[in-house]
Each structure stands twice: as C-alpha cells, then as structure tokens.
Scaffold this motif. Structure first.
Motif, PDB file in Angstrom:
ATOM      1  N   VAL A 106      -4.718   3.176  -4.456  1.00  0.00           N
ATOM      2  CA  VAL A 106      -3.540   2.890  -4.223  1.00  0.00           C
ATOM      3  C   VAL A 106      -2.848   1.794  -2.667  1.00  0.00           C
ATOM      4  CG1 VAL A 106      -0.769   3.598  -3.938  1.00  0.00           C
ATOM      5  CG2 VAL A 106      -2.211   5.038  -4.916  1.00  0.00           C
ATOM      6  N   MET A 107      -2.818   0.624  -2.529  1.00  0.00           N
ATOM      7  CA  MET A 107      -2.062  -0.014  -1.531  1.00  0.00           C
ATOM      8  C   MET A 107      -1.513   0.124  -0.915  1.00  0.00           C
ATOM      9  SD  MET A 107      -1.426  -3.586  -3.854  1.00  0.00           S
ATOM     10  CE  MET A 107      -1.735  -4.436  -3.180  1.00  0.00           C
ATOM     11  N   VAL A 108      -1.700  -0.025   0.191  1.00  0.00           N
ATOM     12  CA  VAL A 108      -1.081   0.387   1.215  1.00  0.00           C
ATOM     13  C   VAL A 108      -0.428   0.147   1.781  1.00  0.00           C
ATOM     14  CG1 VAL A 108      -2.550  -0.650   3.355  1.00  0.00           C
ATOM     15  CG2 VAL A 108      -1.327   1.555   4.213  1.00  0.00           C
ATOM     16  N   GLU A 109       0.206  -0.725   0.701  1.00  0.00           N
ATOM     17  CA  GLU A 109       1.857  -1.827   0.877  1.00  0.00           C
ATOM     18  C   GLU A 109       2.366  -0.833  -0.339  1.00  0.00           C
ATOM     19  OE1 GLU A 109      -0.877  -4.616   1.566  1.00  0.00           O
ATOM     20  OE2 GLU A 109      -1.067  -3.220   0.486  1.00  0.00           O
ATOM     21  N   HIS A 110       2.424   0.020  -0.877  1.00  0.00           N
ATOM     22  CA  HIS A 110       2.701   1.238  -1.683  1.00  0.00           C
ATOM     23  C   HIS A 110       3.272   2.449  -1.742  1.00  0.00           C
ATOM     24  CE1 HIS A 110       1.520  -2.467  -4.968  1.00  0.00           C
ATOM     25  NE2 HIS A 110       2.795  -2.970  -3.822  1.00  0.00           N
ATOM     26  N   THR A 111       2.247   2.243   0.016  1.00  0.00           N
ATOM     27  CA  THR A 111       2.555   4.275   0.783  1.00  0.00           C
ATOM     28  C   THR A 111       3.404   4.123   1.766  1.00  0.00           C
ATOM     29  OG1 THR A 111       1.183   4.034   2.226  1.00  0.00           O
ATOM     30  CG2 THR A 111       0.177   4.101  -0.444  1.00  0.00           C
ATOM     31  N   ASP A 112       3.617   5.125   2.515  1.00  0.00           N
ATOM     32  CA  ASP A 112       4.254   4.612   4.050  1.00  0.00           C
ATOM     33  C   ASP A 112       3.114   5.315   5.022  1.00  0.00           C
ATOM     34  OD1 ASP A 112       3.050   7.797   3.797  1.00  0.00           O
ATOM     35  OD2 ASP A 112       5.047   8.257   4.421  1.00  0.00           O
ATOM     36  N   GLY A 113       2.200   4.749   4.581  1.00  0.00           N
ATOM     37  CA  GLY A 113       0.733   5.291   5.470  1.00  0.00           C
ATOM     38  C   GLY A 113       0.452   5.651   5.972  1.00  0.00           C
ATOM     39  N   GLY A 114       0.331   7.109   5.728  1.00  0.00           N
ATOM     40  CA  GLY A 114       0.520   7.821   6.719  1.00  0.00           C
ATOM     41  C   GLY A 114      -0.995   8.584   6.682  1.00  0.00           C
ATOM     42  N   VAL A 115      -0.787   9.021   7.794  1.00  0.00           N
ATOM     43  CA  VAL A 115      -2.700   9.378   7.919  1.00  0.00           C
ATOM     44  C   VAL A 115      -3.030  11.225   7.664  1.00  0.00           C
ATOM     45  CG1 VAL A 115      -4.777   9.887  10.246  1.00  0.00           C
ATOM     46  CG2 VAL A 115      -2.592   8.691  10.126  1.00  0.00           C
ATOM     47  N   THR A 116      -1.928  11.880   7.538  1.00  0.00           N
ATOM     48  CA  THR A 116      -2.134  13.557   7.292  1.00  0.00           C
ATOM     49  C   THR A 116      -2.086  13.475   6.054  1.00  0.00           C
ATOM     50  OG1 THR A 116      -1.938  13.850   9.722  1.00  0.00           O
ATOM     51  CG2 THR A 116      -1.335  15.729   8.194  1.00  0.00           C
ATOM     52  N   ASP A 117      -0.825  13.800   5.562  1.00  0.00           N
ATOM     53  CA  ASP A 117      -0.266  13.269   4.403  1.00  0.00           C
ATOM     54  C   ASP A 117       0.626  11.489   4.429  1.00  0.00           C
ATOM     55  OD1 ASP A 117      -0.319  15.702   3.464  1.00  0.00           O
ATOM     56  OD2 ASP A 117       1.269  16.494   5.242  1.00  0.00           O
ATOM     57  N   VAL A 118       0.715  11.353   2.800  1.00  0.00           N
ATOM     58  CA  VAL A 118       0.625  10.013   2.595  1.00  0.00           C
ATOM     59  C   VAL A 118       1.582  10.352   0.898  1.00  0.00           C
ATOM     60  CG1 VAL A 118      -1.152   9.939   0.647  1.00  0.00           C
ATOM     61  CG2 VAL A 118      -0.048   8.107   2.116  1.00  0.00           C
ATOM     62  N   ARG A 119       3.210   9.297   1.414  1.00  0.00           N
ATOM     63  CA  ARG A 119       3.324   9.634   0.305  1.00  0.00           C
ATOM     64  C   ARG A 119       3.305   8.165  -0.671  1.00  0.00           C
ATOM     65  NH1 ARG A 119       8.341  11.353  -0.817  1.00  0.00           N
ATOM     66  NH2 ARG A 119      10.254   9.911  -1.669  1.00  0.00           N
ATOM     67  N   ILE A 120       2.786   8.207  -1.858  1.00  0.00           N
ATOM     68  CA  ILE A 120       3.089   7.039  -2.443  1.00  0.00           C
ATOM     69  C   ILE A 120       3.988   6.926  -3.339  1.00  0.00           C
ATOM     70  CG2 ILE A 120       1.366   6.956  -4.573  1.00  0.00           C
ATOM     71  CD1 ILE A 120      -1.133   8.439  -3.178  1.00  0.00           C
ATOM     72  N   LEU A 121       4.446   5.519  -3.231  1.00  0.00           N
ATOM     73  CA  LEU A 121       5.878   5.025  -3.960  1.00  0.00           C
ATOM     74  C   LEU A 121       5.862   4.720  -5.120  1.00  0.00           C
ATOM     75  CD1 LEU A 121       7.299   3.857  -0.702  1.00  0.00           C
ATOM     76  CD2 LEU A 121       7.735   5.265  -1.486  1.00  0.00           C
ATOM     77  N   ARG A 122       4.452   3.971  -5.693  1.00  0.00           N
ATOM     78  CA  ARG A 122       4.470   3.217  -6.820  1.00  0.00           C
ATOM     79  C   ARG A 122       2.526   3.919  -8.031  1.00  0.00           C
ATOM     80  NH1 ARG A 122       4.733  -2.748  -6.948  1.00  0.00           N
ATOM     81  NH2 ARG A 122       6.341  -2.965  -5.084  1.00  0.00           N
ATOM     82  N   THR A 123       2.946   4.224  -8.831  1.00  0.00           N
ATOM     83  CA  THR A 123       1.850   4.314 -10.105  1.00  0.00           C
ATOM     84  C   THR A 123       0.381   3.965  -9.681  1.00  0.00           C
ATOM     85  OG1 THR A 123       2.822   3.894 -11.931  1.00  0.00           O
ATOM     86  CG2 THR A 123       2.623   6.068 -11.680  1.00  0.00           C
ATOM     87  N   VAL A 124      -0.916   4.051 -10.558  1.00  0.00           N
ATOM     88  CA  VAL A 124      -1.374   2.985 -10.468  1.00  0.00           C
ATOM     89  C   VAL A 124      -2.032   3.590 -11.974  1.00  0.00           C
ATOM     90  CG1 VAL A 124      -1.990   2.474  -8.178  1.00  0.00           C
ATOM     91  CG2 VAL A 124      -3.123   4.535  -9.088  1.00  0.00           C
ATOM     92  N   VAL A 125      -2.599   2.126 -12.521  1.00  0.00           N
ATOM     93  CA  VAL A 125      -3.241   2.867 -13.783  1.00  0.00           C
ATOM     94  C   VAL A 125      -4.848   3.092 -13.350  1.00  0.00           C
ATOM     95  CG1 VAL A 125      -2.184   1.147 -15.153  1.00  0.00           C
ATOM     96  CG2 VAL A 125      -4.366   0.156 -13.931  1.00  0.00           C
ATOM     97  N   LEU A 126      -5.596   3.298 -14.634  1.00  0.00           N
ATOM     98  CA  LEU A 126      -6.809   3.866 -14.076  1.00  0.00           C
ATOM     99  C   LEU A 126      -7.553   2.782 -13.704  1.00  0.00           C
ATOM    100  CD1 LEU A 126      -8.738   6.852 -14.043  1.00  0.00           C
ATOM    101  CD2 LEU A 126      -9.752   5.822 -16.628  1.00  0.00           C
ATOM    102  N   GLY A 127      -8.458   3.161 -12.578  1.00  0.00           N
ATOM    103  CA  GLY A 127      -9.235   1.698 -12.434  1.00  0.00           C
ATOM    104  C   GLY A 127      -9.065   0.927 -11.434  1.00  0.00           C
ATOM    105  N   ALA A 128      -7.745   0.912 -11.389  1.00  0.00           N
ATOM    106  CA  ALA A 128      -7.138   0.043 -10.171  1.00  0.00           C
ATOM    107  C   ALA A 128      -7.527  -0.400  -9.119  1.00  0.00           C
ATOM    108  CB  ALA A 128      -5.782   0.566  -9.767  1.00  0.00           C
ATOM    109  N   HIS A 129      -7.934  -1.931  -8.314  1.00  0.00           N
ATOM    110  CA  HIS A 129      -8.157  -1.798  -7.579  1.00  0.00           C
ATOM    111  C   HIS A 129      -9.658  -1.339  -7.334  1.00  0.00           C
ATOM    112  CE1 HIS A 129      -4.328  -3.432  -7.064  1.00  0.00           C
ATOM    113  NE2 HIS A 129      -3.639  -2.375  -6.958  1.00  0.00           N
TER     114      HIS A 129
END
Length: 397
Positions: A106-129
């Motif tokens: 998951v691209m960091v731009e699609h998260t809150d950038g957390g270090v201990t816990d990360v909030r992921i805001l978009r889904t990804v397909v299998l094999g993405a990036h």
C-alpha cells in the motif's frame, strides 16, 4: 580508375577485425561488445517494493478504512527479513525486499503514515506495487548480445547483473602523418610559400571521435629517407598508418616514392575531390594514404576510413544517414566521377524530401566552407548535372 565502392571494400578488408580484450565497465563506453554476456543475477534479484509504503496481505485491506499494527520496519538494503503475519503490516521503503507472507504494498500516500499502527485508506489488488524477481532479466540468460554498442544504459545493465568487465573490440591505434616541405606548425611564423599544417589535426580528431587512439607526426618533409626514418620505428605500436599528401602524380611525392614497391598500391579513384589514394601494408602494418588538400582529406575520411575503422571495431551501422533532398540551385559534376560536395540540408516540414544547397565550390582547398556544411551532397558517376529542384542523395554529417 577504381570505383569508390571498390576502394572502400579494399580499405575495409585491409583492417579486418580489431583484437578482443576485456575492459572494466568504466573504460568500455562507446565500444562494441565482442561476445554475448550473461546475467550473473536476476533483475530484480528478489521480490521488492516499488513504492514507499506498507507491505500487507491484500485480503487484510479488502475493506477500508482499516487499522493494522506495524510489526516491522524494512529499509532498502536490509537482509534479515521477518515474515509478515496475517493482520499486520510492515513499513517498507522502495527497493526493500518484500517480506514472506506479503502479497501487496500500500502506498504511503494512501495511509496516515503511522509507525506503530497504520490506518489504511484504500484497498489494493493482489501483487500491487511489487517488483517480481527476474521480471527484467533472468539469471543465466543473455543480458547483452555481441555487437551491442555500449552506451550508458548498456553499461548500467552490465553493472546491474554483476559484471565488472566486458569483452570488447579493442580501440584501434592509428598513426597519423602529414607530409610536405611547405608545412609549418603554428605558431611558427610563415615564410612566403609556406602554409600551416592542418590535416593531422583534422584526421586525429575525426579518428578519436570514433573511439580510436591517434598518434600524430606533423609536417614530415618531402625526403624519402627522412620519411622512412621517422615513421618506421613507430609502426610496431600501431594498427594502422594514415598519411596525407605526397600521393599524386607530380614530383616530390614523398609517400608514393617511399612506399611504392613496399606493399602499398597507389590508385586513381573515380571521385571528386580525393582522386589520388593508396592502400596496402608496409612492414606488415595496414596503410591508407590520402591526398594532401584538406577537403580531400575529410571527404576521403568519410568515404573510406570512417566506415573501415567502425567495421573493424565491431560496429554494424557504419554509414552516415542518407536522405533525399531537392537542390536549391543547379549543380554540375565531372562525368564518370562520384562528386562529394559540401552542403547545408534543411528538412521540410510535412514533406518527404528536404532542401539542400551547396556550400562553397568544388575546390578541394576550400576548407572554410566545410565548417558551414552539415552534409555531403553526392552526385553519382553517371550524373553530370542536376537542375534546381532536382533530387539528390545527401549524407548527413
């Protein structure tokens, strides 16, 4: 007279193929690969991240937003990679190895950038990036084929697949000699009847531009014994001797006098300028002798030496690019000879043919006009005139 094509074939055959040597990558730029080289590693050598972000299992982020604990941190270059457990994420940098168990990033731009816990805001397909091992080059396969000219991309690939050196055709070593008692090296003052020597400067720079090495002997006087005594000791260290001047039909033709009967044949070529030429072997070394006028020297280099030197060093594309163009003014040419005239070519937008006009007259002493040219206009042997607007062949310089 000998045709231009026949003489070119003789000169090319005289040089043959340059020896093959192995050189460090940093010394091989512009040279031609002599053998296929195989990849020592795959590219990429391991599955890795194409983005800064978070390695995850795609199934764990199928519904968003979702928060996952960050179980590990993977910078590029880390070698001790831990397995990704279900329901967790590993923070990962571009180029870092993908941890076992992960199947997407998951691209960091699609998260809150957390270090201990990360909030992921978009889904990804299998094999993405994910960059897969060997998707560029597979270990053991041919990475670069024989005959490849080694430019920046090719040398970069060679380094990336683990090569430190490559087999290449060795640059030829050329001895360049200008002859003529009238020649003076600048800045020595000229006396009446003398001229400054320029042929060796032109030839050496043209030869070096092809990747060859050039040693220069300037202004050898018109004396056979001196010519031989100056040149013979240098022959053992070179692949080719190129002379200018002293090959015509007059008196004091020092090159012709010194090398006739020594394995060098002197010819009249059906061309203008550059008719008097010679080639052969002297003391086992290939020799190409050129006329003395400066335009003849450069035209002869283009017609004979440039393609022969490139071919000897493994190049397959040895000819200048040819285009057709319409003449901006009428031209004439001596019957039975291939004329090479300096010209300036201008492409015509939206048309197949451009426009070309001669620069300077046909005289072989008119060097200044060569500096204003970007092409050679070629009028074949069976053409003695072309009207304004007529089509001609142009060699782009």
């Amino acid at each position: 007279m000998i045709s231009v094509d026949a003489h070119r074939e003789t000169v090319t055959g005289l040089l043959g193929n340059a020896p093959v040597i192995r050189l460090p990558l940093a010394s091989a730029a512009g040279l031609v690969l002599a053998e296929d080289v195989r990849a020592g590693v795959s590219l990429p050598p391991f599955d890795n991240s194409a983005m800064d972000g978070y390695a995850v299992r795609a199934a764990d982020v199928s519904e968003v937003p979702v928060t996952l604990p960050v179980a590990d941190d993977i910078p590029a270059g880390r070698v001790d990679i831990t397995k990704l457990e279900p329901g967790t994420a590993h923070r990962i940098m571009t180029g870092a190895p993908l941890p076992p168990g992960a199947d997407a990033v998951v691209m960091v731009e699609h998260t809150d950038g957390g270090v201990t816990d990360v909030r992921i805001l978009r889904t990804v397909v299998l094999g993405a990036h994910i960059r897969r091992r060997g998707e560029d080059v597979v270990e053991g396969t041919v990475a670069l084929s024989a005959g490849t000219v080694l430019g920046p991309a090719q040398l970069g690939l060679a380094a990336a697949v683990g090569l430190a050196e490559v087999p290449v055709f060795r640059p030829l070593k050329v001895l360049v000699v200008s002859t003529g008692t009238e020649l003076v090296d600048a800045p020595e003052p000229l006396r009446h009847g003398q001229i400054y020597e320029s042929n060796s400067i032109m030839l050496a720079s043209a030869i070096r531009a092809l990747g060859c090495e050039a040693e220069v002997v300037r202004s050898v006087v018109d004396d056979v014994d001196e010519f031989r005594s100056v040149i013979e000791p240098r022959l053992a260290d070179v692949d080719l001797l190129v002379t200018s001047g002293g090959v015509s039909a007059g008196a004091y033709e020092v090159v012709k006098d010194a090398l006739t009967g020594q394995g060098v044949e002197f010819r009249k070529i059906a061309m203008q300028p550059g008719g008097p030429q010679g080639c052969g072997r002297w003391k086992g070394v290939p020799v190409v002798t050129l006329p003395g006028n400066p335009v003849s020297v450069l035209v002869s280099f283009e017609a004979f030496l440039r393609p022969a030197l490139l071919a000897a060093m493994g190049h397959t594309g040895v000819d200048r690019r040819k285009v057709r163009a319409r003449l901006s003014e009428a031209m004439t040419s001596p019957a039975g000879r291939r004329q090479f005239r300096r010209g300036f070519y201008t492409p015509s937008e939206g048309e197949v043919t451009g426009i070309v006009g001669p620069r300077g007259g046909p005289g072989s002493h008119l060097l200044a006009s060569f500096t204003q040219a970007n092409c050679l206009i070629v009028l074949p042997e069976d053409v003695d005139s072309v009207d304004q607007g007529g089509e001609v062949t142009v060699l782009l310089l």
